[in-house]
Design a protein around this motif. Structure first.
Motif, PDB file in Angstrom:
ATOM      1  N   MET A   1      -5.013   8.348  -0.535  1.00  0.00           N
ATOM      2  CA  MET A   1      -4.043   7.270  -0.715  1.00  0.00           C
ATOM      3  C   MET A   1      -3.800   6.504   0.581  1.00  0.00           C
ATOM      4  O   MET A   1      -3.289   5.391   0.569  1.00  0.00           O
ATOM      5  N   LEU A   2      -4.169   7.094   1.693  1.00  0.00           N
ATOM      6  CA  LEU A   2      -3.876   6.466   2.977  1.00  0.00           C
ATOM      7  C   LEU A   2      -4.597   5.137   3.140  1.00  0.00           C
ATOM      8  O   LEU A   2      -4.084   4.230   3.811  1.00  0.00           O
ATOM      9  N   ASP A   3      -5.780   4.998   2.519  1.00  0.00           N
ATOM     10  CA  ASP A   3      -6.522   3.760   2.692  1.00  0.00           C
ATOM     11  C   ASP A   3      -5.907   2.591   1.922  1.00  0.00           C
ATOM     12  O   ASP A   3      -6.264   1.429   2.164  1.00  0.00           O
ATOM     13  N   ILE A   4      -4.988   2.855   1.005  1.00  0.00           N
ATOM     14  CA  ILE A   4      -4.309   1.767   0.289  1.00  0.00           C
ATOM     15  C   ILE A   4      -2.808   1.783   0.562  1.00  0.00           C
ATOM     16  O   ILE A   4      -2.029   1.149  -0.148  1.00  0.00           O
ATOM     17  N   ALA A   5      -2.400   2.492   1.605  1.00  0.00           N
ATOM     18  CA  ALA A   5      -0.969   2.639   1.905  1.00  0.00           C
ATOM     19  C   ALA A   5      -0.294   1.302   2.156  1.00  0.00           C
ATOM     20  O   ALA A   5       0.852   1.081   1.732  1.00  0.00           O
ATOM     21  N   SER A   6      -0.968   0.384   2.837  1.00  0.00           N
ATOM     22  CA  SER A   6      -0.336  -0.913   3.130  1.00  0.00           C
ATOM     23  C   SER A   6      -0.084  -1.704   1.846  1.00  0.00           C
ATOM     24  O   SER A   6       0.963  -2.356   1.707  1.00  0.00           O
ATOM     25  N   ASP A   7      -1.013  -1.623   0.878  1.00  0.00           N
ATOM     26  CA  ASP A   7      -0.806  -2.294  -0.403  1.00  0.00           C
ATOM     27  C   ASP A   7       0.373  -1.682  -1.154  1.00  0.00           C
ATOM     28  O   ASP A   7       1.212  -2.398  -1.718  1.00  0.00           O
ATOM     29  N   LEU A   8       0.432  -0.361  -1.184  1.00  0.00           N
ATOM     30  CA  LEU A   8       1.521   0.311  -1.902  1.00  0.00           C
ATOM     31  C   LEU A   8       2.866   0.036  -1.242  1.00  0.00           C
ATOM     32  O   LEU A   8       3.881  -0.133  -1.931  1.00  0.00           O
TER      33      LEU A   8
END
Length: 404
Positions: free
Chosen positions: A1-8
């Motif tokens: 999930m860390l690779d999409i953390a900024s989107d979330l």
């Protein structure tokens, strides 16, 4: 999930409801590792990936359902022999995916918000979620864990289980690992074992090895196995070479204390001084013992240790800082070879980080797995604390003589 953390994190700020599908485990030829995630928001926008395309459509639909009904789900996808077009991994592997709804007004959202805010700030933090549920312990219960062991959230109101889960998550966070861990299953407090998915947002901890000797080469190999980022530092270029330390992440040719003055360290950093040469050791340890690092150890005989401590006192190092020094370095394993010595050193800094006693588990009246924050209290109940670097193995030190 860390690779999409900024989107979330942006979705949280924009008040979107969304669902996150996270890879829990993989077997065989699966395309994405544990922690990989695909998320879908209430507008149907998707980010991330869990399989590189194999099962994305099915996972997308699971996320939309979770947004609607608020129910988490654990789904297993594998290769289908009946039809090449069936939902499954045509690469032949198997993955388990946890789908977690994150909706307004629910506790899960608060936990995700705290975790994602910390990640986007570059802070060290872990998110643990239950992936084996029951009527008392539902799926996807979140727990946010910090490096000091503090946590936000609860596993079904079970305080002891929550503390144990936080301790396990903290241990994984300490080495920057993402994966599953099992807690509970001990009868009274949690009859059945509980699987947790722990996602760690942290760089690997640093292990700084000063002194490019044979013992250092063995310690570098073991340190890499334990998940550390390895730096070897020595002022002598003839010894500090890539050929001698192929596993090291960095090889620095510099006086040790000068390098330590300029490099970044934190509360997880381990410093091992293997030079046992006063012209290197004294200025290095004078600085190292002032830093907020996890562990400082120095190699040498007991005579070398006594001489080193006397020299450190001469340059004004106070007793409370000397009490932080693990010297002679390592646990008493009877080690002789470089590999055995590396094992004794690593065993000591792991025990120091996890609150271990350094004693054999056979006959020991302490929990095998315990929360570091309560380890000292548990040992105090027995009236004894053990420090292998200050006394022979199995020798008790009275509490009134403990200086750290």
């Amino acid at each position: 999930m860390l690779d999409i953390a900024s989107d979330l994190h942006r979705w949280i700020q924009q008040r979107h409801d969304f669902a996150v599908a996270t890879v829990v485990s993989v077997s065989g030829s699966a395309p994405r590792p544990p922690g990989a995630a695909l998320a879908v928001n209430d507008e149907g926008t998707a980010v991330g990936s869990v399989s590189g395309g194999c099962v994305e459509g099915a996972v997308y639909e699971l996320c939309k359902e979770a947004i609607g009904n608020g129910q988490p789900v654990l789904e297993r996808f594998g290769y289908s022999d009946e039809s090449a077009f069936a939902v499954g991994l045509t690469c032949g592997g198997t993955i388990e995916i946890l789908v977690t709804p994150v909706r307004a007004g629910e506790p899960t959202r608060d936990a995700f918000a705290a975790f994602l805010t910390a990640v986007t700030k570059g802070e060290t933090v872990a998110l643990a979620r239950t992936v084996s549920g029951s009527a008392e312990l539902p799926l996807a219960l979140p727990l946010v864990v910090r490096p000091d062991g503090t946590h936000e959230g609860s596993l079904g109101g079970q305080d002891q289980l929550t503390r144990r889960a936080a301790a396990e998550a903290r241990a994984m966070l300490g080495v920057g690992r993402t994966g599953t861990v099992v807690v509970g299953g001990d009868g009274a407090h949690c009859p059945k074992p509980v699987n947790l998915l722990v996602e760690s947002s942290a760089p690997p901890p640093r292990l700084l090895v000063f002194g490019a000797i044979d013992f250092a080469a063995a310690l570098v190999r073991l340190g890499k196995f334990l998940g550390y980022h390895l730096t070897v530092c020595d002022a002598r270029p003839v010894f500090a070479t890539r050929a001698r330390f192929p596993e090291a992440d960095e090889i620095v040719i510099e006086w040790p204390h000068r390098y330590l003055e300029t490099t970044e360290v934190d509360e997880r950093t381990v410093l091992c001084v293997l030079t046992h040469d006063a012209k290197f050791d004294v200025p290095l340890l004078t600085l190292a013992l002032k830093l907020p690092v996890a562990y400082v150890g120095a190699m040498g005989s007991r005579r070398t240790h006594e001489d080193r401590v006397a020299r450190l006192r001469e340059v004004g190092v106070p007793q409370d800082e000397l009490d932080r020094l693990h010297s002679p370095i390592g646990l008493d394993l009877g080690a002789r070879t470089p590999e055995e010595t590396a094992l004794s050193i690593a065993a000591e800094f792991v025990a120091d980080r996890q609150g271990g006693t350094g004693r054999p588990l056979t006959g020991a009246r302490v929990p095998i797995h315990r929360d570091v924050s309560v380890a000292t209290a548990q040992l105090r109940e027995s009236g004894t604390v053990y420090h292998a670097h200050r006394a022979p193995l199995r020798t008790p030190i009275p509490l009134d003589q403990i200086g750290r």
